[in-house]
Design an enzyme around this catalytic site. Structure first.
Site, PDB file in Angstrom:
ATOM      1  CD  GLU A 166       4.878  -4.810  -3.938  1.00 33.49           C
ATOM      2  OE1 GLU A 166       3.887  -4.412  -4.857  1.00 33.49           O
ATOM      3  OE2 GLU A 166       4.911  -5.956  -3.573  1.00 33.49           O
ATOM      4  N   GLY A 206       0.785  -1.238   0.132  1.00 31.16           N
ATOM      5  CA  GLY A 206      -0.148  -0.079  -0.049  1.00 31.16           C
ATOM      6  C   GLY A 206       0.748   1.299  -0.106  1.00 31.16           C
ATOM      7  CB  SER A 207       0.068   4.732   0.635  1.00 39.79           C
ATOM      8  OG  SER A 207      -0.401   4.787   2.075  1.00 39.79           O
ATOM      9  CB  CYS A 250       4.267  -0.780  -7.275  1.00 39.78           C
ATOM     10  SG  CYS A 250       4.669  -2.734  -7.676  1.00 39.78           S
TER      11      CYS A 250
END
Length: 466
Positions: A237, A216-217, A271
């Site tokens: 990640e 996530g963020s 990503c």
């Protein structure tokens, strides 16, 4: 009567309500943690390797039987085009097989003794054991394959797992956990919880959790890491703003399709999506125009249409954010070559920007949308410095026919992986995968994750026989 919270799940393309799912609260979370921790601390309940292998074999079979159902479910709630969602499901099936194979590779090594007089008469070797309870907090963009990488790896390594899927794509995860149970995963070894953010933080930071897998963020990931209990290992990640170096000698007919796929796949919600393309000045404008032409030919629309190539953003606010960033970049000097407009509430036209300012958000932050920036360079070292200038260092790429140039870029790009003559979004599930610096921590990939979810124990045996 207890007042249950409900999570509404919407189709990201037309924003229709798909399902309303009851959420769990602190009481259910505590019960799940108690169950998982009890299973781990009672060695008699541990599943031997052959039992885990057998369960994963049954799971692989079930997933193949349900592949079409899973494809449609993941595409409906996640917005990934059917053609790409189908690829994801088959990758996930393959990931289950890889995990089963990796169980036999979780092994220790002999430690030499007798190298000094004090160490004689001893035999020593290490063995690998499960690390403990795994908490997995997942993301929306690969609603099945990410769960495989976070949860199947935990089960294969012998760890009880509690997974909290993304609030926008919980249905695929819940269905997958059902399939795991149908395949023979014993009660309590894999639990899925639909939690709000407050309770998700409690899950991640509970002292009974030995490993946090977070996708996530960066803001949330680094915050959770700061709150982890002592000894909890984590994998984070966070994504990046993937750079590509393009040399003057490339064949554009091969490079442009690769950049288009890497930049616009899943509407750029990847990503390691192609974002910043630094091109030798001799071909830069030509490449940018050809990439623009390729972007305009992509079919944008309903992800369930088998011919759709670019689906919606996950939420309307993401389409608005991407549009604002694009308009800001134009005001700051970028030239809009194509796109730059919303197509409905959540779809955004594939966009190519020429020479944005290095101060613009599109040059500094992860876009996570269908926007590719093309920059012209004259000096390779200057291009590499620009590629390295931001704190996100994940996957990068270089296109060149010159081996020395390619190797020079591989050596000098700040990236955890560099693709040569391929786009930045290339990945197979058995390779190491993870970001450096602000892009994350830890290494993913089925086998790598399984080793991270175990720890070594050393046994030293003293005997006159030795």
């Amino acid at each position: 009567m207890k007042n249950l919270k409900i999570l509404p799940v919407f189709n990201p393309f037309d924003r229709s309500l798909i399902q309303e799912i009851p959420m769990q609260g602190k009481e259910e979370l505590e019960k799940a943690l108690e169950t998982a921790y009890r299973l781990f601390t009672d060695r008699k309940s541990w599943l031997p390797p052959h039992a885990r292998i057998a369960v994963l074999g049954k799971l692989e079979t079930l997933m193949r039987e349900k592949a079409e159902e899973l494809t449609i479910l993941a595409s409906t709630e996640g917005g990934k085009p059917y053609m790409d969602s189908r690829v994801e499901i088959h990758r996930a099936i393959n990931g289950v097989r890889i995990a089963a194979e990796e169980i036999g590779r979780l092994k220790g090594t002999q430690i030499p003794m007798g190298l000094t007089a004090a160490s004689t008469g001893r035999l020593a070797f290490t063995m690998r054991e499960p690390i403990g309870v795994v908490a997995a907090i997942s993301a929306f963009n690969h609603p099945l394959n990410l769960i495989v990488h976070q949860v199947v790896t935990a089960f294969a390594a012998g760890c009880p797992a509690i997974v909290k899927p993304a609030g926008t794509t919980p249905m695929t995860c819940l269905r997958f956990v059902e399939l795991m149970q149908d395949a023979g995963v014993p009660t309590g070894w894999v639990q899925a919880l639909i939690l709000d953010n407050e309770d998700a933080e409690i899950l991640a930071t509970d002292k009974r959790v030995s490993y946090l897998s977070f996708i996530g963020s960066a803001k949330v990931g680094w915050y959770l890491k700061s709150k982890l209990s002592p000894g909890t290992r984590c994998a984070l990640e966070h994504g990046g703003a993937a750079p590509v170096i393009v040399d003057h000698d490339v064949a554009l007919e091969k490079v442009v399709p690769a950049l288009a796929k890497g930049g616009f796949y899943h509407a750029g919600q990847v990503c390691v999506s192609v974002q910043r393309v630094f091109v030798h000045h001799g071909i830069a404008r030509k490449l940018a125009m050809q990439l623009s032409e390729a972007a305009q030919k992509l079919k944008v629309g309903n992800p369930l249409d088998p011919t759709t190539e670019v689906g919606p953003l996950i939420l309307p606010k993401e389409a608005d954010r991407i549009h604002n960033w694009t308009q800001d970049a134009i005001e700051e000097g970028a030239e809009l070559l194509c796109g730059g407009n919303k197509l409905g509430e959540t779809c955004y036209a594939p966009t190519v920007l020429w020479n944005p300012s290095d101060k613009s958000k599109v040059s500094q932050e992860e876009i996570f949308g269908p926007v590719v920036c093309v920059y012209s360079y004259e000096d390779l070292d200057v291009a590499i410095a620009a590629a390295n200038a931001i704190p996100y260092h994940f996957q990068a790429a270089v296109f060149s026919r010159n081996l020395d140039t390619a190797l020079y870029c591989v050596q000098n790009l700040q990236a955890s992986a560099v693709m040569v003559n391929d786009h930045t979004a290339f990945r197979v599930d058995w390779m190491p995968f993870g970001g450096w610096d602000a892009s994350g921590e830890g290494v993913g990939g089925i086998g790598y994750t399984m080793r991270e979810m175990t720890r070594e124990k050393l046994m030293v045996m003293k005997s006159e026989v030795f």
